[in-house]
Design an enzyme around this catalytic site. Structure first.
Site, short mmCIF file in Angstrom:
data_model
loop_
_atom_site.label_atom_id
_atom_site.label_comp_id
_atom_site.label_asym_id
_atom_site.label_seq_id
_atom_site.Cartn_x
_atom_site.Cartn_y
_atom_site.Cartn_z
N GLY A 153 -7.79 2.66 1.78
CA GLY A 153 -7.98 3.23 0.45
C GLY A 153 -8.80 4.51 0.43
O GLY A 153 -8.98 5.18 1.44
N THR A 154 -9.30 4.83 -0.75
CA THR A 154 -10.10 6.05 -0.93
C THR A 154 -11.34 6.03 -0.05
O THR A 154 -11.67 7.02 0.60
CB THR A 154 -10.51 6.20 -2.41
OG1 THR A 154 -9.33 6.40 -3.19
CG2 THR A 154 -11.44 7.38 -2.60
N HIS A 161 -45.02 -2.31 12.23
CA HIS A 161 -45.65 -0.99 12.21
C HIS A 161 -45.38 -0.27 13.53
O HIS A 161 -45.45 -0.89 14.58
CB HIS A 161 -47.16 -1.14 12.02
CG HIS A 161 -47.91 0.16 12.08
ND1 HIS A 161 -47.91 1.05 11.03
CD2 HIS A 161 -48.66 0.71 13.07
CE1 HIS A 161 -48.64 2.10 11.36
NE2 HIS A 161 -49.11 1.91 12.60
N ALA A 215 -17.41 0.88 -3.20
CA ALA A 215 -16.58 0.13 -2.25
C ALA A 215 -17.08 -1.30 -2.07
O ALA A 215 -16.28 -2.25 -2.05
CB ALA A 215 -16.54 0.86 -0.91
N VAL A 229 -22.79 11.22 -8.19
CA VAL A 229 -22.94 10.98 -6.75
C VAL A 229 -22.07 11.94 -5.94
O VAL A 229 -22.53 12.56 -4.98
CB VAL A 229 -22.59 9.52 -6.40
CG1 VAL A 229 -22.62 9.31 -4.89
CG2 VAL A 229 -23.57 8.57 -7.08
N GLY A 274 -15.98 13.03 -12.17
CA GLY A 274 -15.76 11.59 -12.31
C GLY A 274 -14.41 11.14 -11.79
O GLY A 274 -13.60 11.93 -11.31
N GLU A 322 0.85 -1.20 0.00
CA GLU A 322 0.00 0.00 0.00
C GLU A 322 0.88 1.24 0.00
O GLU A 322 1.72 1.42 0.87
CB GLU A 322 -0.92 -0.01 1.22
CG GLU A 322 -1.71 1.27 1.44
CD GLU A 322 -2.55 1.67 0.24
OE1 GLU A 322 -2.35 2.80 -0.24
OE2 GLU A 322 -3.38 0.86 -0.21
N GLY A 364 -20.16 18.75 -12.17
CA GLY A 364 -20.49 17.32 -12.16
C GLY A 364 -21.72 17.06 -11.33
O GLY A 364 -21.82 17.51 -10.19
#
Length: 468
Positions: free
Chosen positions: A41-42, A443, A319, A184, A271, A35, A181
């Site tokens: 990671g991101t 409910h 992910a 998401v 993106g 790594e 953009g």
């Protein structure tokens, strides 16, 4: 347990890499992760987790605006962005430490450094200090993820033009922000900073927000964003960015000619691209293009013994997709017959309100020539949603007209990211309208909206007026 005598190196310790590593260790492999940055990671360090931490702050600020409706009076309120960042960083650090402990507990070696291929089974690893080591393994998995896409337009390298990575680390609230953009990332940051008090404008070229969404959800999302005073301009292309005294001036091309925007910051959310720079894939014999590394259904690349998973192979850059691909990849390597069901992958957008989807959209059903049923249920008719004062949105389901099998579930409304799990299970297991209808939903809960939408597909919903 399947005993694996061979060694495995995984390049990248994100949600794809570390899940693959743990699963391979469970199957008896000798695993090493290389790594170049931080484990997680991101997603953990610059994406999912820190973004949702900021989202929670935004959610609380939105709730404070309606406290009077709950009989709660607030005389004053303050917002400390430095404390917000401290909380976010604390969450990330704790989760990363937990992940590292999982890897350690599974006897997985972690090497900090940047890897490049010398051939198809040998890597050169350069540490942060510049030390070089050579590592070989019988099999290598590339799980290097993705990075924000570059945009080669004049002025896009100015200091006030930021990526999502930099947006997460802002220790102040900008007065104004233009987001380029409408995917998401753009929508989530728009909702977060608008809630913080920033004047936000989304500009994008394509005519709809988050193209992967069902058109009904995309249209309604645009309405809700505007209700939050987030401007959305479509048909806009950036031509040039110019530094101004108080921020930036953005020159754009539109169908009606040149249009200018002024802002303190420009967030480039146009993106992400596969992170393959520096891997030296050519010398390893690995084929790739602009969309990512090419693999087969076993995640094998064109080079013997080299595999690739997650964002680096393109597809749905999520992910949980990377994690599932990592798990399935190593299971296939060590002889298990498993696969990823790409028809049942949920996606979530942490907007206000939340948006989530799984399976087929109505447009896709039409394109495939499927005769289908549509059922809808609005949260304004749901008791739990009313008590939460979160009645915006609806649940929409697509079902096969002949078999009644659930094909798609689309939700915009409160806790959509949690509710989508039932829809995902229904599609994964091939469940039908009848099987859902026979399942009692507690409910008062938001899950009743899913039940009502399924029942509406057969026009048997209880809490929806009969259609004319």
């Amino acid at each position: 347990m399947i005993k694996a005598d061979n060694s495995l190196i995984i390049i990248g310790g994100g949600p794809g890499g570390y899940v693959a590593a743990i699963r391979a260790a469970q199957l008896g492999a000798h695993v090493t992760i290389i790594e170049k940055d931080k484990i997680g990671g991101t997603c953990l360090n610059r994406g999912c987790i820190p973004t949702k931490a900021l989202y929670k702050n935004a959610e609380l600020l939105n709730s404070l605006q309606s406290m009077n409706d709950f009989g709660i009076g607030l005389s004053e309120c303050s917002f400390d962005m430095m404390k917000v960042q401290y909380r976010k960083d604390d969450i990330v650090n704790k989760m990363r430490a937990g992940t590292e402990q999982l890897l350690k507990g599974n006897k997985i070696q972690i090497i900090k450094g940047e890897a490049r291929f010398l051939n198809n089974n040998t890597l050169e690893v350069v540490s942060l200090e510049g030390d070089i080591t050579v590592k070989s393994a019988d099999r290598i998995i590339i799980a290097t993820g993705s990075i924000p896409s570059d945009m080669p337009k004049p002025g896009m390298d100015l200091s006030r033009v930021i990526s999502s990575d930099e947006a997460l680390d802002l220790n102040y609230i900008p007065k104004s922000m233009v987001i380029y953009g409408g995917g998401v990332v753009g929508v989530e940051f728009a909702c977060i900073f608008a809630s913080f008090g920033t004047e936000v404008t989304i500009i994008k070229y394509r005519p709809r927000l988050i193209r992967s969404l069902d058109e009904d959800l995309s249209k309604r999302l645009g309405v809700f964003l505007r209700k939050k005073k987030i401007s959305v301009d479509v048909g806009v292309k950036i031509k040039e960015v110019i530094e101004a005294d108080d921020g930036l001036k953005i020159i754009t091309n539109t169908e009606k000619g040149i249009k200018e925007y002024s802002c303190e910051l420009l967030l480039n959310a146009a993106g992400r691209a596969p992170d393959i720079a520096g891997l030296n894939l050519e010398d390893a014999g690995v084929d790739y293009d602009a969309k990512g590394i090419k693999v087969n259904d076993k995640y094998e690349t064109s080079a013997c013994g080299i595999y690739a998973i997650g964002d680096v192979i393109g597809g749905q850059m999520l992910a949980h997709v990377a994690s599932e691909e990592g798990k399935v990849c190593v299971e296939r390597i060590y002889g298990l017959s498993t696969s990823v069901n790409y028809e049942a992958i949920p996606s979530c957008v942490f907007s206000f309100p939340e948006t989530a989807a799984v399976g087929m959209t109505e447009e896709q059903a039409k394109e495939k020539g499927i005769n289908y049923l549509v059922g809808k249920s609005i949260f304004a008719a749901n008791g739990k949603a009313m008590t939460l004062r979160e009645t915006d949105g609806f649940v929409k389901i697509i079902a096969d007209e002949l078999t009644h099998r659930i094909l798609g579930v689309h939700i915009i409304g409160p806790h959509a990211s949690d509710l989508i799990a039932e829809g995902t299970l229904a599609i994964q297991q091939g469940m039908t309208i009848e099987q859902i209808s026979e399942t009692i939903h507690a409910h008062p809960t938001l899950s009743e909206a899913f039940w009502e939408a399924v029942m509406d597909a057969k026009r048997e919903a209880i809490h929806i007026l009969p259609r004319r």
